[in-house]
Design a protein around this motif. Structure first.
Motif, PDB file in Angstrom:
ATOM      1  N   VAL A  99      -2.297   1.462   7.775  1.00 30.44           N
ATOM      2  CA  VAL A  99      -1.608   1.781   6.519  1.00 30.44           C
ATOM      3  C   VAL A  99      -2.516   1.413   5.346  1.00 30.44           C
ATOM      4  N   ASN A 100      -2.105   1.782   4.145  1.00 32.38           N
ATOM      5  CA  ASN A 100      -2.856   1.385   2.951  1.00 32.38           C
ATOM      6  C   ASN A 100      -2.528  -0.075   2.611  1.00 32.38           C
ATOM      7  N   ALA A 101      -3.477  -0.718   1.919  1.00 34.21           N
ATOM      8  CA  ALA A 101      -3.371  -2.155   1.659  1.00 34.21           C
ATOM      9  C   ALA A 101      -2.143  -2.490   0.814  1.00 34.21           C
ATOM     10  N   LEU A 102      -1.691  -3.746   0.920  1.00 37.87           N
ATOM     11  CA  LEU A 102      -0.444  -4.161   0.245  1.00 37.87           C
ATOM     12  C   LEU A 102      -0.508  -3.997  -1.276  1.00 37.87           C
ATOM     13  N   ASP A 103      -1.707  -4.105  -1.879  1.00 37.37           N
ATOM     14  CA  ASP A 103      -1.774  -4.003  -3.348  1.00 37.37           C
ATOM     15  C   ASP A 103      -1.913  -2.570  -3.867  1.00 37.37           C
ATOM     16  N   THR A 104      -1.812  -1.573  -2.978  1.00 33.56           N
ATOM     17  CA  THR A 104      -1.967  -0.182  -3.439  1.00 33.56           C
ATOM     18  C   THR A 104      -0.648   0.434  -3.880  1.00 33.56           C
ATOM     19  N   GLY A 105       0.454  -0.169  -3.469  1.00 36.33           N
ATOM     20  CA  GLY A 105       1.755   0.449  -3.747  1.00 36.33           C
ATOM     21  C   GLY A 105       2.072   1.582  -2.776  1.00 36.33           C
ATOM     22  N   LEU A 106       1.217   1.781  -1.776  1.00 39.64           N
ATOM     23  CA  LEU A 106       1.431   2.897  -0.834  1.00 39.64           C
ATOM     24  C   LEU A 106       1.955   2.426   0.528  1.00 39.64           C
ATOM     25  N   THR A 107       1.913   1.114   0.751  1.00 38.08           N
ATOM     26  CA  THR A 107       2.213   0.605   2.101  1.00 38.08           C
ATOM     27  C   THR A 107       3.634   0.967   2.557  1.00 38.08           C
ATOM     28  N   ASP A 108       4.614   0.805   1.676  1.00 37.97           N
ATOM     29  CA  ASP A 108       5.997   1.049   2.104  1.00 37.97           C
ATOM     30  C   ASP A 108       6.233   2.507   2.480  1.00 37.97           C
ATOM     31  N   GLU A 109       5.638   3.409   1.697  1.00 41.11           N
ATOM     32  CA  GLU A 109       5.801   4.835   2.045  1.00 41.11           C
ATOM     33  C   GLU A 109       5.150   5.139   3.392  1.00 41.11           C
ATOM     34  N   ASP A 110       3.988   4.510   3.634  1.00 40.75           N
ATOM     35  CA  ASP A 110       3.313   4.714   4.936  1.00 40.75           C
ATOM     36  C   ASP A 110       4.221   4.237   6.068  1.00 40.75           C
ATOM     37  N   LEU A 111       4.745   3.015   5.918  1.00 42.21           N
ATOM     38  CA  LEU A 111       5.578   2.438   6.985  1.00 42.21           C
ATOM     39  C   LEU A 111       6.856   3.256   7.178  1.00 42.21           C
ATOM     40  N   ASP A 112       7.462   3.667   6.063  1.00 38.30           N
ATOM     41  CA  ASP A 112       8.691   4.468   6.165  1.00 38.30           C
ATOM     42  C   ASP A 112       8.433   5.748   6.955  1.00 38.30           C
ATOM     43  N   ALA A 113       7.249   6.316   6.759  1.00 39.78           N
ATOM     44  CA  ALA A 113       6.953   7.600   7.415  1.00 39.78           C
ATOM     45  C   ALA A 113       6.694   7.431   8.905  1.00 39.78           C
ATOM     46  N   VAL A 114       6.114   6.300   9.323  1.00 41.54           N
ATOM     47  CA  VAL A 114       5.679   6.226  10.725  1.00 41.54           C
ATOM     48  C   VAL A 114       6.544   5.362  11.645  1.00 41.54           C
ATOM     49  N   MET A 115       7.324   4.438  11.069  1.00 43.64           N
ATOM     50  CA  MET A 115       7.988   3.464  11.951  1.00 43.64           C
ATOM     51  C   MET A 115       9.037   4.086  12.871  1.00 43.64           C
ATOM     52  N   ALA A 116       9.686   5.162  12.428  1.00 47.59           N
ATOM     53  CA  ALA A 116      10.685   5.792  13.298  1.00 47.59           C
ATOM     54  C   ALA A 116      10.035   6.293  14.581  1.00 47.59           C
ATOM     55  N   ALA A 117       8.740   6.582  14.499  1.00 49.15           N
ATOM     56  CA  ALA A 117       8.032   7.111  15.675  1.00 49.15           C
ATOM     57  C   ALA A 117       7.438   5.998  16.536  1.00 49.15           C
ATOM     58  N   ARG A 118       7.797   4.751  16.254  1.00 49.54           N
ATOM     59  CA  ARG A 118       7.469   3.603  17.097  1.00 49.54           C
ATOM     60  C   ARG A 118       5.989   3.455  17.452  1.00 49.54           C
ATOM     61  N   PRO A 119       5.110   3.261  16.482  1.00 48.58           N
ATOM     62  CA  PRO A 119       3.713   2.972  16.828  1.00 48.58           C
ATOM     63  C   PRO A 119       3.619   1.636  17.563  1.00 48.58           C
ATOM     64  N   ALA A 120       2.572   1.495  18.400  1.00 48.10           N
ATOM     65  CA  ALA A 120       2.387   0.224  19.112  1.00 48.10           C
ATOM     66  C   ALA A 120       2.097  -0.895  18.129  1.00 48.10           C
ATOM     67  N   GLY A 121       1.409  -0.543  17.041  1.00 46.23           N
ATOM     68  CA  GLY A 121       1.074  -1.587  16.083  1.00 46.23           C
ATOM     69  C   GLY A 121       0.637  -1.002  14.745  1.00 46.23           C
ATOM     70  N   ILE A 122       0.561  -1.890  13.766  1.00 44.72           N
ATOM     71  CA  ILE A 122       0.131  -1.518  12.414  1.00 44.72           C
ATOM     72  C   ILE A 122      -1.135  -2.302  12.086  1.00 44.72           C
ATOM     73  N   MET A 123      -2.163  -1.580  11.640  1.00 46.41           N
ATOM     74  CA  MET A 123      -3.376  -2.256  11.172  1.00 46.41           C
ATOM     75  C   MET A 123      -3.295  -2.376   9.650  1.00 46.41           C
ATOM     76  N   LEU A 124      -3.479  -3.620   9.182  1.00 49.46           N
ATOM     77  CA  LEU A 124      -3.407  -3.880   7.743  1.00 49.46           C
ATOM     78  C   LEU A 124      -4.825  -4.109   7.201  1.00 49.46           C
TER      79      LEU A 124
END
Ligand code: COA
Ligand code: MG
Length: 291
Positions: A64-89
């Motif tokens: 996902v994009n870094a926490l200070d970009t303001g983009l992280t939540d949109e990234d997570l919202d888009a992908v979490m329903a599809a159950r990724p094994a993990g998130i790289m920060l």
């Protein structure tokens, strides 16, 4: 996991191609390899790819994009329903960022009916000058933290450097420091130490040499940017037959001596650290066999 292949999250073609490799993990990238204008389409492509790929291997991760970009939540919202094994920060500043991401994942797991704690975290922990001073803070930051890796490109930009390698292609001192801190920070946090990418993807001998050095220092895997790099990485991080046989001899010698503190094999003194190293070789060989 030995080989982690980066794939730009907006490239359907490369995503499909990544599944034909022997990568242990695929990292679908929503960050640096995707231009700002393409972030939304990358999220859509990534989430369909995750939903449509129902197989255990490779493990599917998302950067996902870094926490200070303001983009992280949109990234997570888009992908979490599809159950990724993990998130790289990326651009993690300290263990606090991991704890912060952990809280976000807990909420999203509840929303999508995923077991609490199923989603793992890997951080890129050395991308800014400040982050070099916090590598000891990942210990205890989250039970989800399963891997720590490091990056030379963003760090060199932050340091104002022209390059991270000398004329022979070897890492210069600031990056050797980052690499060593990442290794120690990962081990201290009981997370996998993962070596950074080797960007010159036509230089196969250079990649092999870098993998072997990383493995010998304690890293247990390496990230890749091109399918051609996967077999070289897998081979370098899988213990050789000779190494396995030697480890079996050492483990057996300690067992035969009633779990003694010290044994002699062929005129060489071996004590507990040698036993631990031998056990690690056998564990890695077992993990590789199950791939
Ligand atoms: N994952 C899956 N497939 C990939 C790939 C990757 N990371 N990199 C290349 N391929 C595919 C190409 O699409 C091409 O497919 P084709 O034969 O069907 O046309 C084939 O492998 C050979 O690729 P090649 O022509 O040698 O390279 P390229 O010029 O197409 O791509 C890069 C070079 C560097 C742009 C590409 O490797 C890439 O995008 N890497 C990942 C970048 C990234 O995610 N960076 C962020 C982390 S540092
Ligand atoms: Mg980067």
């Amino acid at each position: 996991m030995r080989s982690w292949l980066f794939v730009p999250g907006n490239s359907e073609k490369k995503l499909a191609k990544s599944l034909a490799t022997a990568a242990d993990a695929v990292i679908v990238d929503l960050e640096d390899s995707v231009a700002l204008n393409d972030k939304e389409s990358a999220r859509v492509i990534t989430s369909s790819f995750l939903r449509e790929t129902s197989r255990a291997s490779p493990a599917l991760w998302v950067r996902v994009n870094a926490l200070d970009t303001g983009l992280t939540d949109e990234d997570l919202d888009a992908v979490m329903a599809a159950r990724p094994a993990g998130i790289m920060l990326p651009k993690s500043l300290s263990g606090k960022d991991v704890t912060h991401l952990d809280a976000k994942l807990t909420v999203l797991e509840a929303r999508h009916n995923i077991d609490d704690g199923d989603t793992q975290i890997c951080v890129v922990a050395t991308e800014t000058a400040a982050s070099l001073f916090t590598l000891g803070t990942y210990m205890g930051s989250s039970p989800r933290l399963s891997a720590l890796t490091w990056g030379a490109e963003d760090l060199s930009a932050d340091l104002g450097a022209q390059t991270s390698r000398d004329g022979d292609g070897k890492l210069t001192d600031p990056y050797r420091l980052a690499r060593a801190l990442c290794l120690s920070g990962a081990v201290a946090a009981s997370a996998q130490p993962l070596d950074t990418v080797f960007v010159n993807f036509h230089n196969e001998p250079g990649l092999k040499e870098e993998c072997e050095a990383a493995c010998s220092d304690g890293f247990t895997g390496k990230m890749a940017i091109h399918p051609n790099q996967i077999d070289i990485i897998n081979q370098a991080f899988t213990p050789s037959l000779d190494a396995i046989q030697r480890a079996q001899v050492i483990v057996a010698a300690f067992a035969d001596a009633g779990n003694a503190g010290v044994v002699a094999i062929d005129g060489e003194m071996l004590d507990r650290p040698h036993l631990r190293r031998a056990e690690t070789v056998l564990t890695r060989a077992e993990l590789a066999k199950n791939k």
